[in-house]
Write a protein that holds these residues in place. Structure first.
Motif, short mmCIF file in Angstrom:
data_model
loop_
_atom_site.label_atom_id
_atom_site.label_comp_id
_atom_site.label_asym_id
_atom_site.label_seq_id
_atom_site.Cartn_x
_atom_site.Cartn_y
_atom_site.Cartn_z
N GLY A 158 0.80 -1.23 0.00
CA GLY A 158 0.00 0.00 0.00
C GLY A 158 0.83 1.27 0.00
O GLY A 158 0.28 2.36 -0.12
N PHE A 159 2.15 1.15 0.14
CA PHE A 159 3.03 2.31 0.10
C PHE A 159 3.65 2.41 -1.28
O PHE A 159 4.27 1.46 -1.76
CB PHE A 159 4.16 2.18 1.14
CG PHE A 159 3.81 2.69 2.49
CD1 PHE A 159 4.32 3.89 2.96
CD2 PHE A 159 2.95 1.97 3.30
CE1 PHE A 159 3.98 4.35 4.21
CE2 PHE A 159 2.62 2.41 4.55
CZ PHE A 159 3.13 3.61 5.01
N GLU A 160 3.48 3.55 -1.91
CA GLU A 160 4.10 3.82 -3.20
C GLU A 160 5.10 4.95 -3.00
O GLU A 160 4.73 6.04 -2.58
CB GLU A 160 3.05 4.20 -4.23
CG GLU A 160 2.06 3.07 -4.52
CD GLU A 160 0.99 3.48 -5.50
OE1 GLU A 160 1.26 4.33 -6.37
OE2 GLU A 160 -0.12 2.95 -5.37
N VAL A 161 6.36 4.66 -3.26
CA VAL A 161 7.43 5.62 -3.03
C VAL A 161 8.16 5.89 -4.34
O VAL A 161 8.56 4.95 -5.03
CB VAL A 161 8.43 5.10 -1.96
CG1 VAL A 161 9.56 6.10 -1.75
CG2 VAL A 161 7.72 4.81 -0.65
N THR A 190 11.47 13.00 -2.78
CA THR A 190 10.87 11.71 -2.46
C THR A 190 9.37 11.95 -2.26
O THR A 190 8.98 12.82 -1.47
CB THR A 190 11.46 11.11 -1.18
OG1 THR A 190 12.86 10.92 -1.37
CG2 THR A 190 10.82 9.78 -0.84
N MET A 191 8.55 11.21 -2.99
CA MET A 191 7.10 11.32 -2.88
C MET A 191 6.54 9.99 -2.39
O MET A 191 6.94 8.94 -2.88
CB MET A 191 6.48 11.68 -4.23
CG MET A 191 6.87 13.07 -4.69
SD MET A 191 6.22 13.45 -6.32
CE MET A 191 7.61 12.98 -7.31
N VAL A 192 5.65 10.06 -1.42
CA VAL A 192 5.07 8.87 -0.82
C VAL A 192 3.56 8.99 -0.86
O VAL A 192 3.00 10.00 -0.45
CB VAL A 192 5.52 8.69 0.65
CG1 VAL A 192 4.94 7.43 1.24
CG2 VAL A 192 7.02 8.70 0.76
N ASP A 193 2.92 7.93 -1.37
CA ASP A 193 1.46 7.82 -1.33
C ASP A 193 1.16 6.53 -0.57
O ASP A 193 1.51 5.45 -1.02
CB ASP A 193 0.89 7.76 -2.74
CG ASP A 193 -0.63 7.59 -2.75
OD1 ASP A 193 -1.26 7.76 -1.69
OD2 ASP A 193 -1.17 7.29 -3.83
N TYR A 194 0.56 6.68 0.59
CA TYR A 194 0.25 5.50 1.39
C TYR A 194 -1.24 5.39 1.69
O TYR A 194 -1.66 4.73 2.63
CB TYR A 194 1.08 5.45 2.68
CG TYR A 194 0.87 6.62 3.63
CD1 TYR A 194 0.01 6.49 4.72
CD2 TYR A 194 1.52 7.82 3.44
CE1 TYR A 194 -0.18 7.54 5.59
CE2 TYR A 194 1.33 8.86 4.30
CZ TYR A 194 0.49 8.73 5.38
OH TYR A 194 0.30 9.78 6.25
N GLU A 195 -2.03 5.99 0.83
CA GLU A 195 -3.48 5.97 0.99
C GLU A 195 -4.04 4.55 0.91
O GLU A 195 -5.03 4.22 1.55
CB GLU A 195 -4.11 6.86 -0.08
CG GLU A 195 -5.52 7.25 0.20
CD GLU A 195 -6.02 8.29 -0.78
OE1 GLU A 195 -7.00 8.96 -0.45
OE2 GLU A 195 -5.43 8.44 -1.87
N GLY A 196 -3.39 3.67 0.13
CA GLY A 196 -3.87 2.31 -0.06
C GLY A 196 -3.40 1.32 0.99
O GLY A 196 -3.72 0.14 0.91
N VAL A 232 -1.46 0.10 9.57
CA VAL A 232 -0.13 0.50 9.09
C VAL A 232 -0.10 2.01 8.86
O VAL A 232 0.88 2.68 9.21
CB VAL A 232 0.25 -0.26 7.80
CG1 VAL A 232 1.56 0.22 7.23
CG2 VAL A 232 0.30 -1.76 8.07
N LYS A 233 -1.17 2.55 8.27
CA LYS A 233 -1.25 3.99 8.05
C LYS A 233 -1.16 4.74 9.38
O LYS A 233 -0.46 5.73 9.50
CB LYS A 233 -2.56 4.35 7.35
CG LYS A 233 -2.59 4.06 5.88
CD LYS A 233 -3.94 4.23 5.27
CE LYS A 233 -4.46 5.63 5.32
NZ LYS A 233 -5.70 5.80 4.53
N LYS A 270 1.76 8.11 13.06
CA LYS A 270 2.19 8.39 14.44
C LYS A 270 3.70 8.61 14.49
O LYS A 270 4.18 9.56 15.12
CB LYS A 270 1.78 7.24 15.35
CG LYS A 270 2.08 7.46 16.80
CD LYS A 270 1.58 6.29 17.64
CE LYS A 270 1.89 6.51 19.10
NZ LYS A 270 1.43 5.39 19.94
N GLU A 271 4.47 7.75 13.82
CA GLU A 271 5.93 7.88 13.80
C GLU A 271 6.36 9.15 13.06
O GLU A 271 7.28 9.85 13.48
CB GLU A 271 6.57 6.65 13.17
CG GLU A 271 6.43 5.40 14.01
CD GLU A 271 7.01 4.16 13.33
OE1 GLU A 271 7.96 4.29 12.53
OE2 GLU A 271 6.50 3.07 13.61
N LEU A 272 5.68 9.44 11.95
CA LEU A 272 5.99 10.64 11.18
C LEU A 272 5.68 11.90 11.99
O LEU A 272 6.47 12.85 12.01
CB LEU A 272 5.22 10.65 9.86
CG LEU A 272 5.48 11.83 8.94
CD1 LEU A 272 6.94 11.89 8.51
CD2 LEU A 272 4.58 11.75 7.72
#
Length: 157
Positions: free
Chosen positions: A33-36, A75-81, A86-87, A92-94
């Motif tokens: 689900g993470f696209e980097v 760096t581009m991150v899409d983690y919507e999926g 996990v999101k 939380k960590e970010l």
């Protein structure tokens, strides 16, 4: 008094840094689900070269191109999926990393807030992190000249 100064220096050393964002993204880049997408200095140079060759640039386009010439890595991150758990863990960590950084700008649209963090050097902003709580993150390494952005805003009027 010496103990207080030492503790303050230790606390500042542990403040969030842009490199911590990059490290966190690397931890999650192979997660479902993470696209980097990362682009280094060579890729950025190729894009600038291709855009300049297009020959279809007006003054505003040239101002945009020159204002971002100091950016060396994106760096581009899409983690919507990603799965909800996990999101939530990533967010939380970010957030823990970003809380130690300087908030440059915050914009709210409906229920979603987009925040821009970075290092403000007075005339430039270095190492920007653009974070949207709905599953998007952009990290740029390099600097953006504030005077050039001002010129760009004047052209946009």
């Amino acid at each position: 008094m010496t103990l207080m100064i030492a503790l303050a220096a230790w606390g500042c050393a542990w403040a969030g840094k842009p490199a911590d964002v990059e490290s966190l993204v690397r931890q999650y880049e192979d997660t479902e689900g993470f696209e980097v997408l990362s682009m280094g200095q060579f890729g950025m140079s190729l894009i600038r070269f291709a855009v300049s060759l297009s020959g279809d640039l007006d003054d505003e386009d040239r101002a945009v191109l020159s204002s971002f010439s100091g950016i060396k890595h994106v760096t581009m991150v899409d983690y919507e999926g990603a799965e909800a758990s996990v999101k939530e863990k990533f967010a939380k960590e970010l957030t823990a990393v970003l809380d130690g950084m300087e908030l440059i700008l915050e914009a709210k649209d409906g229920g979603t807030a987009t925040r821009i963090y970075g290092i403000d050097d007075g005339n430039t902003i270095r190492d920007c992190v653009i974070y949207s709580g709905d599953g998007a993150l952009i990290y740029t390494k390099g600097s953006i000249d504030m005077d050039r952005l001002g010129e760009l805003m004047e052209l946009a009027k």
